[in-house]
Design an enzyme around this catalytic site. Sequence first.
Site, PDB file in Angstrom:
ATOM      1  N   GLY A 246       7.384   7.884   7.322  1.00 18.54           N
ATOM      2  CA  GLY A 246       6.093   8.518   7.108  1.00 18.54           C
ATOM      3  C   GLY A 246       5.145   7.606   6.360  1.00 18.54           C
ATOM      4  CB  SER A 247       2.020   8.340   4.597  1.00 20.09           C
ATOM      5  OG  SER A 247       2.411   9.323   3.653  1.00 20.09           O
ATOM      6  N   GLY A 251       6.416   8.182   0.703  1.00 19.66           N
ATOM      7  CA  GLY A 251       7.486   7.373   0.131  1.00 19.66           C
ATOM      8  C   GLY A 251       7.439   7.312  -1.378  1.00 19.66           C
ATOM      9  CD  GLU A 268      12.032   1.486   8.500  1.00 22.74           C
ATOM     10  OE1 GLU A 268      10.928   0.890   8.455  1.00 22.74           O
ATOM     11  OE2 GLU A 268      13.110   0.886   8.618  1.00 22.74           O
ATOM     12  CB  CYS A 302       4.822   2.509  11.675  1.00 24.01           C
ATOM     13  SG  CYS A 302       6.314   2.231  12.631  1.00 24.01           S
TER      14      CYS A 302
END
Length: 513
Positions: A246-247, A251, A268, A302
């Site tokens: 995700g963003s 994280g 990630e 991404c």
Amino acid sequence: MTATDDRILALPDTGTLAERARASLRRIGAVVPEGDGLAARTPLTGEDLLGLAAATERDADEAVAAASAAFRTWRTTPAPARGELVRRFGELLRQHKGDLADLITIEAGKISSEALGEVQEMIDICDFAVGQSRQLYGRTIASERPGHRLAETWHPLGVVGVISAFNFPAAVWSWNTAIALVCGDTVVWKPSELTPLTSLAASHLLERACAETGAPRDVHRLLLGDRAVGERLVDDPRVALLSATGSTRMGREVGPRVAARFGRCLLELGGNNASVVAPSADLALATAGIVFAAAGTAGQRCTTLRRLIVHRDVADEVVERLAAAYRKLPVGDPFEDGTLVGPLISGRAEEAMRAALDRAEADGGRILAGGGRRHTSAPNASYVEPALVRMPGQTDVVREETFAPVLYVLTYDDLAEAIALHNDVPQGLSSSIFTRDQQEAERFLAADGSDCGIANVNIGTSGAEIGGAFGGEKETGGGRESGSDAWRAYMRRATNTINYSSELSLAQNVSFL
């Protein structure tokens, strides 16, 4: 956004899409838990397809408990036998590739070829994992003591929690799940709330593979729920590894919470990927690679190319080629043959794109092509033209990731300047250089070159193969998934000392008795 094309895009109606999704689910055999807690939605029209029952925090606790119990059996199942489950899952994916791809297109908005490619990626990681099930290698280490042997062995870790994003609604889950299962772990999956039907279908195929191979049913559990459900996985000490995609903002929240309970985290996160175009580059090759990397999946990968760093001597020609290509990009219904750019996932993504373009213009940027909103027969959908923006420098908006098809063009005079520009962002996922000069290529790949987890030569930044480890550095999170030795993240290491002599020898020549 201001519309730049008065033609109205004809789109399928929501009812037709809902029936198409139901038909795919029927052929796969997945049962839809209908309710009113969660809505399956399609970005093709911007409307809801059907209501689904949502998992609760209690369901999350029960799923982790079930996976923990299954782990006690699964961890002692021989690894090649665990590989048989993944082999069968891969076969079922092959049989239902078209149906699963249809659901990805309906829920994520990917054009058909990209949706089919995502399912192929799932099949590929299954093939990889089956081979990996016979290659969970340890090592033998020379001992300083006579009559002793040192060994390093790897053992199953426990329950793996997977939190995945909408843009790869099935593939990223499969990277984690296929490898975790052959490593002897069990999995609890909390997918994006934006792609529940894809998750149901993929999960059902794995459940079927479990039944057909005799694997414990609870080696995998699915949780269709909101953020609170995901937070239960983040905070549950029974979840040995939390893999979250995700963003960067997400994280920052997840990492410290997992660390606080001494769990493992595989993150990630965001990417702000760049390609360098050297003066020696094959410009036709570069143009093709840049356009796909920047506009593919409507800029919602991404690994999407977001910054283009071009040598001043070829900048005008590169920009001219790209602008011409951008003006011809077919935007529209992702099911239609010839469409290359489907919808953004939501109106919120469209607003973020517009805000970024406004900031870029305020910083002296100039939109050279695209950036407009397309008229459609579905007013709630967000179809936009990928934007090409020439910038005077790497301003704050350029250093941020906007999850939309915006490509900023910067110029440089020497390779050291290009590499410095490239690395001067918080993210470190994917990168590339287009050059026919071997020295330039090697400098870009060297220790003082690209600081990303992925560095390519003469291809774009997106489209990674499963054979290599996938992931990035800095604010991208440092995690590695998929191929190479990424399997080690899903196992625990043990160092063994075996004394096969009749004497007790202590290390470092210590004398005690």
